[in-house]
Design a protein around this motif. Sequence first.
Motif, mmCIF file in Angstrom:
data_model
loop_
_atom_site.group_PDB
_atom_site.id
_atom_site.type_symbol
_atom_site.label_atom_id
_atom_site.label_comp_id
_atom_site.label_asym_id
_atom_site.label_seq_id
_atom_site.Cartn_x
_atom_site.Cartn_y
_atom_site.Cartn_z
ATOM 1 N N SER A 68 9.049 -5.490 7.317
ATOM 2 C CA SER A 68 9.870 -6.328 6.448
ATOM 3 C C SER A 68 10.840 -5.519 5.579
ATOM 4 O O SER A 68 11.769 -6.074 5.014
ATOM 5 C CB SER A 68 8.980 -7.166 5.521
ATOM 6 O OG SER A 68 8.322 -6.328 4.573
ATOM 7 N N ARG A 69 10.594 -4.204 5.454
ATOM 8 C CA ARG A 69 11.361 -3.285 4.590
ATOM 9 C C ARG A 69 11.167 -3.615 3.106
ATOM 10 O O ARG A 69 11.925 -3.166 2.256
ATOM 11 C CB ARG A 69 12.861 -3.261 4.930
ATOM 12 C CG ARG A 69 13.181 -2.860 6.350
ATOM 13 C CD ARG A 69 12.577 -1.577 6.832
ATOM 14 N NE ARG A 69 12.998 -0.411 6.072
ATOM 15 C CZ ARG A 69 12.391 0.765 6.126
ATOM 16 N NH1 ARG A 69 11.339 0.930 6.882
ATOM 17 N NH2 ARG A 69 12.811 1.781 5.423
ATOM 18 N N ASN A 70 10.138 -4.385 2.777
ATOM 19 C CA ASN A 70 9.828 -4.700 1.380
ATOM 20 C C ASN A 70 9.130 -3.521 0.715
ATOM 21 O O ASN A 70 8.295 -2.858 1.329
ATOM 22 C CB ASN A 70 8.913 -5.923 1.280
ATOM 23 C CG ASN A 70 9.624 -7.204 1.639
ATOM 24 O OD1 ASN A 70 10.826 -7.325 1.472
ATOM 25 N ND2 ASN A 70 8.875 -8.165 2.144
ATOM 26 N N VAL A 71 9.468 -3.298 -0.538
ATOM 27 C CA VAL A 71 8.795 -2.274 -1.335
ATOM 28 C C VAL A 71 7.476 -2.858 -1.816
ATOM 29 O O VAL A 71 7.422 -3.991 -2.298
ATOM 30 C CB VAL A 71 9.671 -1.845 -2.531
ATOM 31 C CG1 VAL A 71 8.908 -0.921 -3.456
ATOM 32 C CG2 VAL A 71 10.956 -1.189 -2.046
ATOM 33 N N LEU A 72 6.412 -2.081 -1.666
ATOM 34 C CA LEU A 72 5.084 -2.504 -2.084
ATOM 35 C C LEU A 72 4.741 -1.828 -3.403
ATOM 36 O O LEU A 72 4.955 -0.628 -3.564
ATOM 37 C CB LEU A 72 4.046 -2.147 -1.015
ATOM 38 C CG LEU A 72 4.349 -2.660 0.393
ATOM 39 C CD1 LEU A 72 3.327 -2.134 1.383
ATOM 40 C CD2 LEU A 72 4.388 -4.185 0.414
#
Length: 92
Positions: A68-72
């Motif tokens: 998703s390329r989301n930052v966690l």
Amino acid sequence: MEITNYSISQIKDPTGIIEGERYEFLLDVEVDEDDELYTEGGLELRVILAVEGEETRIAFYNFIDKLSRNVLEFALEEDEEAEVLAYCQGKL
């Protein structure tokens, strides 16, 4: 957490504000399925390494879900941070 691959690039500071050198590491990491960091698409750790004279330190890092390329929003534990620092220093 196991580092399986990496890429590195030097970050240029055109303003000259930042002293020393900065490097961006993109580390592919594997974690167990029962780990809270586990994602089906894989996990990447982005690390900004600051090198000033004889001192090398992690200036910034974040985990990224590769799919998703989301930052966690997770933090490394102290021993994990030391392991990542040692790994990056060894690759410079």
